[in-house]
Write a protein that holds these residues in place. Structure first.
Motif, PDB file in Angstrom:
ATOM      1  N   LYS A  78       2.290   1.943  -3.484  1.00  0.00           N
ATOM      2  CA  LYS A  78       1.267   2.506  -4.376  1.00  0.00           C
ATOM      3  C   LYS A  78       1.052   3.990  -4.078  1.00  0.00           C
ATOM      4  O   LYS A  78       0.953   4.809  -4.994  1.00  0.00           O
ATOM      5  CB  LYS A  78      -0.057   1.756  -4.219  1.00  0.00           C
ATOM      6  CG  LYS A  78      -0.102   0.435  -4.918  1.00  0.00           C
ATOM      7  CD  LYS A  78      -1.481  -0.188  -4.801  1.00  0.00           C
ATOM      8  CE  LYS A  78      -1.536  -1.536  -5.483  1.00  0.00           C
ATOM      9  NZ  LYS A  78      -2.863  -2.151  -5.371  1.00  0.00           N
ATOM     10  N   GLN A  79       0.968   4.327  -2.808  1.00  0.00           N
ATOM     11  CA  GLN A  79       0.767   5.727  -2.426  1.00  0.00           C
ATOM     12  C   GLN A  79       1.956   6.597  -2.836  1.00  0.00           C
ATOM     13  O   GLN A  79       1.790   7.734  -3.259  1.00  0.00           O
ATOM     14  CB  GLN A  79       0.521   5.838  -0.920  1.00  0.00           C
ATOM     15  CG  GLN A  79      -0.773   5.214  -0.461  1.00  0.00           C
ATOM     16  CD  GLN A  79      -1.977   5.851  -1.106  1.00  0.00           C
ATOM     17  OE1 GLN A  79      -2.054   7.057  -1.276  1.00  0.00           O
ATOM     18  NE2 GLN A  79      -2.931   5.025  -1.499  1.00  0.00           N
ATOM     19  N   GLN A  80       3.153   6.056  -2.726  1.00  0.00           N
ATOM     20  CA  GLN A  80       4.344   6.799  -3.115  1.00  0.00           C
ATOM     21  C   GLN A  80       4.353   7.050  -4.621  1.00  0.00           C
ATOM     22  O   GLN A  80       4.696   8.143  -5.067  1.00  0.00           O
ATOM     23  CB  GLN A  80       5.596   6.050  -2.689  1.00  0.00           C
ATOM     24  CG  GLN A  80       6.862   6.840  -2.835  1.00  0.00           C
ATOM     25  CD  GLN A  80       8.053   6.126  -2.215  1.00  0.00           C
ATOM     26  OE1 GLN A  80       7.962   4.992  -1.761  1.00  0.00           O
ATOM     27  NE2 GLN A  80       9.177   6.808  -2.185  1.00  0.00           N
ATOM     28  N   LYS A 132       1.699   7.277  -6.535  1.00  0.00           N
ATOM     29  CA  LYS A 132       0.657   8.281  -6.789  1.00  0.00           C
ATOM     30  C   LYS A 132       1.181   9.684  -6.471  1.00  0.00           C
ATOM     31  O   LYS A 132       0.941  10.633  -7.217  1.00  0.00           O
ATOM     32  CB  LYS A 132      -0.575   8.014  -5.928  1.00  0.00           C
ATOM     33  CG  LYS A 132      -1.497   6.965  -6.456  1.00  0.00           C
ATOM     34  CD  LYS A 132      -2.718   6.887  -5.557  1.00  0.00           C
ATOM     35  CE  LYS A 132      -3.653   5.774  -5.963  1.00  0.00           C
ATOM     36  NZ  LYS A 132      -4.821   5.697  -5.063  1.00  0.00           N
ATOM     37  N   ALA A 133       1.890   9.818  -5.354  1.00  0.00           N
ATOM     38  CA  ALA A 133       2.425  11.118  -4.948  1.00  0.00           C
ATOM     39  C   ALA A 133       3.449  11.625  -5.963  1.00  0.00           C
ATOM     40  O   ALA A 133       3.473  12.810  -6.299  1.00  0.00           O
ATOM     41  CB  ALA A 133       3.049  11.025  -3.567  1.00  0.00           C
ATOM     42  N   TRP A 173       0.827  -1.200   0.000  1.00  0.00           N
ATOM     43  CA  TRP A 173       0.000   0.000   0.000  1.00  0.00           C
ATOM     44  C   TRP A 173       0.873   1.266   0.000  1.00  0.00           C
ATOM     45  O   TRP A 173       0.583   2.233  -0.701  1.00  0.00           O
ATOM     46  CB  TRP A 173      -0.913  -0.009   1.220  1.00  0.00           C
ATOM     47  CG  TRP A 173      -1.861   1.139   1.276  1.00  0.00           C
ATOM     48  CD1 TRP A 173      -2.950   1.361   0.490  1.00  0.00           C
ATOM     49  CD2 TRP A 173      -1.790   2.250   2.176  1.00  0.00           C
ATOM     50  NE1 TRP A 173      -3.566   2.525   0.848  1.00  0.00           N
ATOM     51  CE2 TRP A 173      -2.865   3.094   1.892  1.00  0.00           C
ATOM     52  CE3 TRP A 173      -0.912   2.586   3.206  1.00  0.00           C
ATOM     53  CZ2 TRP A 173      -3.093   4.262   2.582  1.00  0.00           C
ATOM     54  CZ3 TRP A 173      -1.157   3.759   3.888  1.00  0.00           C
ATOM     55  CH2 TRP A 173      -2.234   4.581   3.581  1.00  0.00           C
TER      56      TRP A 173
END
Length: 150
Positions: A28-30, A32-33, A25
């Motif tokens: 994935k967030q990294q 997106k950022a 998770w």
């Protein structure tokens, strides 16, 4: 096998599964950022502005357009954001500054800034010396200055 060994194995399995989930998770967030940061930098344009005021205030009290406040998740609406009020050309605008840039923005001076929408990415001095952040004053130093009256 005893019950304590089984419980210990189940707890370890749950912790390993949680660690794997958080790693996937987080990656994935990294990503997106990083993608959103690239979009922000691609849309950035230089502007000359006269900084009128800067404050850290709640998003709902900042004077930003209603569309911006409505599109922000409810969790972040009460958090404090670095807000800069600046005159760009004939218009006075309210902008949000990057946390790293907020400290070096001078008040009542003209600066050249890279702006993406309402977000200030970087700031350079238009006239005079280069901009530097004021030194951070620690808690005990602040209390000492209050007592001595400096």
């Amino acid at each position: 096998m005893s019950t304590s060994t089984i419980i210990l194995l189940v707890v370890i399995a749950v912790l390993v599964a949680g660690l794997v989930f958080l790693t996937i998770w987080g990656n994935k967030q990294q990503k997106k950022a990083e993608a959103s940061q690239q979009q922000i930098e691609a849309a950035a344009q230089p502007m000359t502005m006269l900084v009128i005021d800067k404050k850290k205030m709640k998003l709902t009290e900042s004077g930003l357009p209603k569309i911006v406040i409505d599109s922000t998740p409810k969790l972040y609406r009460r958090s404090k954001v670095p807000v800069v009020k600046a005159k760009i050309g004939p218009r006075i605008m309210t902008l949000i500054a990057d946390e790293k840039v907020f400290d070096i923005i001078p008040v009542k001076q003209e600066v050249k800034a890279m702006v993406s929408g309402i977000y200030i990415l970087s700031v350079k001095s238009l006239r005079g010396p280069a901009l530097t952040a004021p030194p951070k004053v620690g808690f005990f130093k602040r209390m000492k200055n209050k007592i001595t009256g400096k």
